[in-house]
Design a protein around this motif. Structure first.
Motif, mmCIF file in Angstrom:
data_model
loop_
_atom_site.group_PDB
_atom_site.id
_atom_site.type_symbol
_atom_site.label_atom_id
_atom_site.label_comp_id
_atom_site.label_asym_id
_atom_site.label_seq_id
_atom_site.Cartn_x
_atom_site.Cartn_y
_atom_site.Cartn_z
ATOM 1 N N VAL A 114 -9.398 13.185 -36.147
ATOM 2 C CA VAL A 114 -8.415 14.109 -35.590
ATOM 3 C C VAL A 114 -7.477 13.275 -34.720
ATOM 4 C CG1 VAL A 114 -8.039 16.138 -34.129
ATOM 5 C CG2 VAL A 114 -10.101 15.990 -35.552
ATOM 6 N N VAL A 115 -6.177 13.372 -34.978
ATOM 7 C CA VAL A 115 -5.190 12.629 -34.193
ATOM 8 C C VAL A 115 -4.511 13.600 -33.237
ATOM 9 C CG1 VAL A 115 -3.102 11.218 -34.293
ATOM 10 C CG2 VAL A 115 -4.836 11.008 -36.082
ATOM 11 N N LEU A 116 -4.417 13.192 -31.961
ATOM 12 C CA LEU A 116 -3.771 14.037 -30.966
ATOM 13 C C LEU A 116 -2.965 13.194 -29.994
ATOM 14 C CD1 LEU A 116 -5.551 14.134 -27.981
ATOM 15 C CD2 LEU A 116 -7.206 14.874 -29.666
ATOM 16 N N ARG A 117 -2.058 13.855 -29.293
ATOM 17 C CA ARG A 117 -1.248 13.202 -28.285
ATOM 18 C C ARG A 117 -1.941 13.314 -26.933
ATOM 19 N NH1 ARG A 117 2.693 16.369 -27.257
ATOM 20 N NH2 ARG A 117 2.303 17.876 -28.874
ATOM 21 N N ALA A 118 -1.998 12.192 -26.213
ATOM 22 C CA ALA A 118 -2.494 12.172 -24.839
ATOM 23 C C ALA A 118 -1.437 11.450 -24.023
ATOM 24 C CB ALA A 118 -3.839 11.468 -24.753
ATOM 25 N N GLY A 119 -0.558 12.210 -23.409
ATOM 26 C CA GLY A 119 0.568 11.609 -22.711
ATOM 27 C C GLY A 119 1.514 10.973 -23.706
ATOM 28 N N ASP A 120 1.750 9.673 -23.534
ATOM 29 C CA ASP A 120 2.680 8.971 -24.426
ATOM 30 C C ASP A 120 1.970 8.166 -25.507
ATOM 31 O OD1 ASP A 120 1.579 7.142 -22.709
ATOM 32 O OD2 ASP A 120 3.437 6.065 -22.315
ATOM 33 N N ARG A 121 0.691 8.421 -25.710
ATOM 34 C CA ARG A 121 -0.046 7.679 -26.740
ATOM 35 C C ARG A 121 -0.759 8.631 -27.689
ATOM 36 N NH1 ARG A 121 -5.545 5.805 -24.145
ATOM 37 N NH2 ARG A 121 -5.860 7.651 -22.909
ATOM 38 N N LEU A 122 -1.126 8.094 -28.829
ATOM 39 C CA LEU A 122 -1.882 8.860 -29.823
ATOM 40 C C LEU A 122 -3.336 8.425 -29.772
ATOM 41 C CD1 LEU A 122 0.478 8.782 -32.943
ATOM 42 C CD2 LEU A 122 0.134 10.646 -31.326
ATOM 43 N N LEU A 123 -4.223 9.391 -29.846
ATOM 44 C CA LEU A 123 -5.656 9.113 -29.917
ATOM 45 C C LEU A 123 -6.173 9.535 -31.277
ATOM 46 C CD1 LEU A 123 -6.898 10.539 -26.486
ATOM 47 C CD2 LEU A 123 -6.325 8.169 -27.043
ATOM 48 N N GLU A 124 -7.048 8.733 -31.837
ATOM 49 C CA GLU A 124 -7.706 9.080 -33.095
ATOM 50 C C GLU A 124 -9.176 9.320 -32.775
ATOM 51 O OE1 GLU A 124 -6.682 7.481 -37.203
ATOM 52 O OE2 GLU A 124 -8.466 6.324 -36.619
ATOM 53 N N ILE A 125 -9.579 10.564 -32.858
ATOM 54 C CA ILE A 125 -10.939 10.965 -32.507
ATOM 55 C C ILE A 125 -11.761 11.007 -33.784
ATOM 56 C CG2 ILE A 125 -12.342 12.727 -31.380
ATOM 57 C CD1 ILE A 125 -10.219 11.311 -29.566
ATOM 58 N N ARG A 126 -12.812 10.195 -33.832
ATOM 59 C CA ARG A 126 -13.590 10.021 -35.061
ATOM 60 C C ARG A 126 -14.969 10.674 -35.042
ATOM 61 N NH1 ARG A 126 -11.783 6.312 -38.561
ATOM 62 N NH2 ARG A 126 -9.929 5.174 -37.976
ATOM 63 N N ASP A 127 -15.446 11.073 -33.872
ATOM 64 C CA ASP A 127 -16.791 11.657 -33.826
ATOM 65 C C ASP A 127 -16.924 12.645 -32.677
ATOM 66 O OD1 ASP A 127 -17.618 10.192 -31.414
ATOM 67 O OD2 ASP A 127 -17.818 8.434 -32.698
ATOM 68 N N ALA A 128 -18.026 13.358 -32.676
ATOM 69 C CA ALA A 128 -18.256 14.412 -31.686
ATOM 70 C C ALA A 128 -18.358 13.861 -30.276
ATOM 71 C CB ALA A 128 -19.511 15.200 -32.042
ATOM 72 N N MET A 129 -18.915 12.653 -30.112
ATOM 73 C CA MET A 129 -19.021 12.060 -28.779
ATOM 74 C C MET A 129 -17.629 11.772 -28.214
ATOM 75 S SD MET A 129 -20.732 11.074 -26.200
ATOM 76 C CE MET A 129 -22.413 10.664 -26.523
ATOM 77 N N GLN A 130 -16.755 11.184 -29.019
ATOM 78 C CA GLN A 130 -15.383 10.928 -28.582
ATOM 79 C C GLN A 130 -14.671 12.237 -28.245
ATOM 80 O OE1 GLN A 130 -13.758 8.669 -31.929
ATOM 81 N NE2 GLN A 130 -13.277 7.040 -30.473
ATOM 82 N N ALA A 131 -14.880 13.238 -29.067
ATOM 83 C CA ALA A 131 -14.239 14.533 -28.827
ATOM 84 C C ALA A 131 -14.722 15.135 -27.513
ATOM 85 C CB ALA A 131 -14.524 15.490 -29.983
ATOM 86 N N ALA A 132 -16.018 15.097 -27.261
ATOM 87 C CA ALA A 132 -16.566 15.638 -26.012
ATOM 88 C C ALA A 132 -16.005 14.883 -24.807
ATOM 89 C CB ALA A 132 -18.087 15.576 -26.034
ATOM 90 N N GLN A 133 -15.900 13.563 -24.916
ATOM 91 C CA GLN A 133 -15.337 12.764 -23.817
ATOM 92 C C GLN A 133 -13.866 13.091 -23.598
ATOM 93 O OE1 GLN A 133 -16.377 8.835 -25.204
ATOM 94 N NE2 GLN A 133 -18.175 8.756 -23.858
ATOM 95 N N THR A 134 -13.125 13.270 -24.674
ATOM 96 C CA THR A 134 -11.708 13.613 -24.569
ATOM 97 C C THR A 134 -11.538 14.976 -23.918
ATOM 98 O OG1 THR A 134 -11.190 12.282 -26.507
ATOM 99 C CG2 THR A 134 -9.569 13.944 -25.880
ATOM 100 N N LEU A 135 -12.348 15.932 -24.314
ATOM 101 C CA LEU A 135 -12.287 17.264 -23.715
ATOM 102 C C LEU A 135 -12.589 17.204 -22.219
ATOM 103 C CD1 LEU A 135 -14.097 19.169 -26.574
ATOM 104 C CD2 LEU A 135 -11.769 19.658 -25.799
ATOM 105 N N ALA A 136 -13.540 16.381 -21.829
ATOM 106 C CA ALA A 136 -13.954 16.292 -20.425
ATOM 107 C C ALA A 136 -12.980 15.483 -19.569
ATOM 108 C CB ALA A 136 -15.349 15.680 -20.334
ATOM 109 N N GLU A 137 -12.396 14.430 -20.138
ATOM 110 C CA GLU A 137 -11.651 13.481 -19.318
ATOM 111 C C GLU A 137 -10.137 13.472 -19.514
ATOM 112 O OE1 GLU A 137 -13.511 9.780 -20.323
ATOM 113 O OE2 GLU A 137 -15.467 10.455 -19.583
ATOM 114 N N SER A 138 -9.663 13.910 -20.656
ATOM 115 C CA SER A 138 -8.243 13.739 -20.975
ATOM 116 C C SER A 138 -7.535 15.031 -21.344
ATOM 117 C CB SER A 138 -8.099 12.735 -22.141
ATOM 118 O OG SER A 138 -8.680 11.509 -21.818
#
Length: 78
Positions: free
Chosen positions: A10-34
């Protein structure tokens, strides 16, 4: 804990950069921190689903689906 790979990143925008989220752990961290301060129903559903997938209780497909809904809800899509 288990890193549960998404069937497709899943690709999403975080400020001025793009993040590519590849797994549930990354997604959970993104939801919590970004994530933006405004958090709707899909944010909460994705948070539960991703944490559950990390524990092996939910499929990576369901976690990804909830995460995509949260990205759309918060207008973070790339």
């Amino acid at each position: 804990m288990t890193d549960v790979q998404f069937p497709e990143p899943v690709v999403l925008r975080a400020g001025d950069r793009l993040l590519e989220i590849r797994d549930a752990m990354q997604a959970a961290q993104t939801l919590a921190e970004s994530w933006p301060e405004t958090r709707g129903k899909w944010y909460h559903a994705a948070n539960r689903a991703c944490r559950s997938a990390v524990k092996g209780e939910t499929s990576p497909q369901l976690a990804r689906s909830m995460f995509v809904q949260a990205v759309d809800e918060s207008r973070l899509g790339a």
